[in-house]
Design a protein around this motif. Structure first.
Motif, PDB file in Angstrom:
ATOM      1  N   UNK A 396      44.292   2.219  75.869  1.00 25.95           N
ATOM      2  CA  UNK A 396      45.191   1.735  76.748  1.00 25.95           C
ATOM      3  C   UNK A 396      45.412   0.100  76.363  1.00 25.95           C
ATOM      4  N   UNK A 397      46.603  -0.452  76.249  1.00 27.68           N
ATOM      5  CA  UNK A 397      46.712  -1.673  75.497  1.00 27.68           C
ATOM      6  C   UNK A 397      45.805  -1.934  74.368  1.00 27.68           C
ATOM      7  N   UNK A 398      45.592  -1.044  73.535  1.00 29.92           N
ATOM      8  CA  UNK A 398      44.955  -1.194  72.329  1.00 29.92           C
ATOM      9  C   UNK A 398      43.571  -1.022  72.439  1.00 29.92           C
ATOM     10  N   UNK A 399      42.944  -0.823  73.778  1.00 32.71           N
ATOM     11  CA  UNK A 399      41.356  -0.757  74.129  1.00 32.71           C
ATOM     12  C   UNK A 399      40.928   0.885  74.158  1.00 32.71           C
ATOM     13  N   UNK A 400      39.961   1.463  73.447  1.00 32.05           N
ATOM     14  CA  UNK A 400      39.551   2.421  73.582  1.00 32.05           C
ATOM     15  C   UNK A 400      38.776   2.647  75.091  1.00 32.05           C
ATOM     16  N   UNK A 401      38.964   3.488  75.839  1.00 29.96           N
ATOM     17  CA  UNK A 401      38.448   3.874  77.221  1.00 29.96           C
ATOM     18  C   UNK A 401      38.117   5.084  77.300  1.00 29.96           C
ATOM     19  N   UNK A 402      37.029   5.327  77.889  1.00 31.89           N
ATOM     20  CA  UNK A 402      36.373   6.493  78.253  1.00 31.89           C
ATOM     21  C   UNK A 402      36.093   6.788  79.816  1.00 31.89           C
ATOM     22  N   UNK A 403      36.743   7.630  80.565  1.00 31.44           N
ATOM     23  CA  UNK A 403      36.618   7.782  81.896  1.00 31.44           C
ATOM     24  C   UNK A 403      35.210   8.507  82.102  1.00 31.44           C
ATOM     25  N   UNK A 404      34.134   7.704  82.812  1.00 33.55           N
ATOM     26  CA  UNK A 404      33.054   8.261  82.896  1.00 33.55           C
ATOM     27  C   UNK A 404      32.909   9.214  84.285  1.00 33.55           C
ATOM     28  N   UNK A 405      32.943   8.415  85.249  1.00 29.30           N
ATOM     29  CA  UNK A 405      32.950   9.091  86.734  1.00 29.30           C
ATOM     30  C   UNK A 405      34.198   8.990  87.577  1.00 29.30           C
ATOM     31  N   UNK A 406      34.652  10.012  88.293  1.00 30.15           N
ATOM     32  CA  UNK A 406      35.692  10.082  89.249  1.00 30.15           C
ATOM     33  C   UNK A 406      35.201  10.390  90.518  1.00 30.15           C
ATOM     34  N   UNK A 407      35.487   9.797  91.649  1.00 25.16           N
ATOM     35  CA  UNK A 407      34.797  10.178  93.026  1.00 25.16           C
ATOM     36  C   UNK A 407      35.957   9.999  93.911  1.00 25.16           C
ATOM     37  N   UNK A 408      36.165  10.758  94.586  1.00 24.66           N
ATOM     38  CA  UNK A 408      37.196  10.669  96.036  1.00 24.66           C
ATOM     39  C   UNK A 408      38.526  10.311  95.389  1.00 24.66           C
ATOM     40  N   UNK A 409      39.237  10.852  94.344  1.00 23.23           N
ATOM     41  CA  UNK A 409      40.325  10.514  93.707  1.00 23.23           C
ATOM     42  C   UNK A 409      40.548   9.224  93.073  1.00 23.23           C
ATOM     43  N   UNK A 410      39.369   8.658  92.809  1.00 27.14           N
ATOM     44  CA  UNK A 410      39.411   7.458  92.511  1.00 27.14           C
ATOM     45  C   UNK A 410      38.490   7.154  91.187  1.00 27.14           C
ATOM     46  N   UNK A 411      38.752   6.580  89.993  1.00 28.16           N
ATOM     47  CA  UNK A 411      38.176   6.484  88.840  1.00 28.16           C
ATOM     48  C   UNK A 411      37.039   5.219  89.165  1.00 28.16           C
ATOM     49  N   UNK A 412      35.777   5.883  89.278  1.00 34.79           N
ATOM     50  CA  UNK A 412      34.719   4.880  89.569  1.00 34.79           C
ATOM     51  C   UNK A 412      34.377   3.939  88.424  1.00 34.79           C
ATOM     52  N   UNK A 413      33.898   4.739  87.173  1.00 32.30           N
ATOM     53  CA  UNK A 413      33.285   4.028  86.139  1.00 32.30           C
ATOM     54  C   UNK A 413      33.975   4.216  84.736  1.00 32.30           C
ATOM     55  N   UNK A 414      34.354   3.397  84.030  1.00 34.40           N
ATOM     56  CA  UNK A 414      34.715   3.777  82.549  1.00 34.40           C
ATOM     57  C   UNK A 414      33.953   2.998  81.732  1.00 34.40           C
ATOM     58  N   UNK A 415      34.264   3.385  80.406  1.00 36.95           N
ATOM     59  CA  UNK A 415      33.557   2.585  79.132  1.00 36.95           C
ATOM     60  C   UNK A 415      34.448   1.809  78.185  1.00 36.95           C
TER      61      UNK A 415
END
Length: 430
Positions: A396-415
């Motif tokens: 996204x926008x040139x940055x590698x992003x890894x979605x780590x945790x999703x809770x209650x239909x919301x992205x909680x943590x990413x790398x």
């Protein structure tokens, strides 16, 4: 001229070249001087600055005077040099010698060298030079006016406006450049503050507000003991009171008022509701410079942000605006990274999905887009156009992003791995 010997002619030539250097350096020095520094020095009472400022009030006459003097001495120098070369080299080689020799001498000693020095140190040239130029201007005024009349007439025939706008005001972008180019004259922290002030109109109330989900507020319909405990344990001096839902906000309670009532054994739910202060509302699109003015007029320090439908979106305080200008109030010996971004040993960052995109960009010098969603969670959802599963990776926008945790239909943590940054137009999902 035939009656003068070579020594006398040589002395005259040297004097004329010096005069040519004087006029050349004066022109460059006067035109290169910093106009804003000149105004400052003039307001401080510096005589040289006042003289130069008076000369620059009519730059056409000043330039006319300098060019008249410069051309007169250069023409005279040509005649003298021609006579010297004629005597030394004869009628055949004399013109060649004067053309080549005088051109080199004038370029080095009367043009390039004095003009370069004047461009580097304009004040050292302009201030002393003004002592001579002012009386010369009065002396040659008729001639200067005649030359300016003729040149303005030629320009008018070419349909060129000779008046000009005369504007010296700086635009915001120009002022921003001036601040950045100030270098060591303005400390880096002060430069950042000045630029932040210039950018206030680009930042809205929505950008600095505390999101609705993070507002510390008290439901007045709760048990009285719970309300007392929340007030006494509050880390904020002003607390929002509401009935059942934040959308039914009652007002702000200042903890100082609560303590005053408590000291008099008069602290009840009824007295608490009477002590609340009226809520100051502002639209989410209000620019910060407008918001600051409104708060100053209304003498407010805190308020709520509402959207176009009147629904409460968040809370803002005067401190949030000040932090936008001067940065966080807290100080540390280590880099002041966002609390939502934790640096890992491999150079990546574990980032909270609710982190504000503008704050991440500002504190970590990233380049995520800020014209859309305000949080990293919203930015990822807008890009994917769907709720992702855990462990999904994207760029996204040139940055590698890894979605780590999703809770209650919301992205909680990413790398996020900023070291592997690519151009923003290479967004892709993996």
């Amino acid at each position: 001229m035939e009656q003068l010997d070579l020594t006398t002619l040589s002395i005259i030539l040297v004097v004329l070249i010096c005069l040519s250097a004087y006029f050349s350096s004066s022109e460059t020095g006067l035109m290169s001087i910093n106009k804003y520094r000149l105004k400052h020095l003039s307001s401080e009472g510096l005589a040289g600055a006042k003289r130069v400022e008076s000369l620059l009030e009519r730059p056409d006459r000043l330039i006319g005077l300098i060019l008249i003097g410069n051309n007169l001495v250069n023409i005279a120098a040509t005649l003298v040099a021609g006579e010297i070369c004629y005597r030394l080299f004869g009628p055949i080689y004399g013109p060649i010698a004067v053309t080549l020799g005088l051109t080199l001498i004038i370029l080095v000693f009367a043009e390039v060298t004095p003009k370069t020095f004047a461009a580097l140190y304009p004040e050292k040239i302009a201030f002393p030079s003004s002592v001579i130029l002012i009386p010369l201007l009065y002396l040659f005024t008729p001639f200067v006016k005649m030359v300016n009349f003729l040149t303005n007439g030629v320009l008018m025939l070419m349909r060129i406006n000779t008046k000009g706008d005369g504007g010296t005001a700086l635009s915001q972008e120009e002022l921003r450049t001036v601040v950045h180019e100030a270098g060591h004259m303005i400390p880096q922290k002060h430069q950042e503050m000045l630029v932040s002030i210039l950018d206030l109109e680009k930042v809205t109330a929505e950008d600095i507000m505390v999101p609705r989900s993070e507002i510390y507020a008290i439901d007045v319909n709760d048990d009285w003991r719970i309300i007392q405990k929340q007030l006494t344990h509050s880390q904020h001096t002003r607390v929002l009171l509401y009935r059942d839902s934040i959308d039914d906000a009652v007002g702000f309670m200042h903890v100082r008022d609560a303590l005053r009532l408590l000291s008099k054994d008069q602290f009840t739910k009824a007295t608490m509701l009477r002590a609340v202060r009226e809520i100051f509302y502002t639209p989410d699109t209000t620019p910060l410079h407008t918001l600051m003015h409104k708060m100053q007029v209304e003498k407010e320090r805190i308020g709520l942000v509402v959207d176009e439908y009147g629904d409460i979106q968040g809370l803002f305080a005067l401190e949030d605006i000040l932090e936008e200008i001067i940065g966080d109030f807290t100080t540390s010996m280590v880099p002041n990274y966002s609390k939502e971004a934790i640096l890992q040993q491999d150079g990546s960052y574990i980032v909270d999905g609710s982190a504000n995109v503008r704050d991440l960009n500002k504190e970590l010098e990233w380049e995520f887009p800020t014209d859309g969603p305000k949080t990293l969670n919203g930015l990822i959802l807008e890009y994917l156009e769907d709720m992702p599963e855990s462990n999904i990776s994207l760029r996204l926008a040139g940055y590698p992003i890894e979605v780590i945790n999703i809770t209650d239909n919301m992205i909680k943590t990413v790398r996020i791995i900023p070291e592997h940054y690519k151009a923003p137009n290479n967004s892709e999902e993996e």
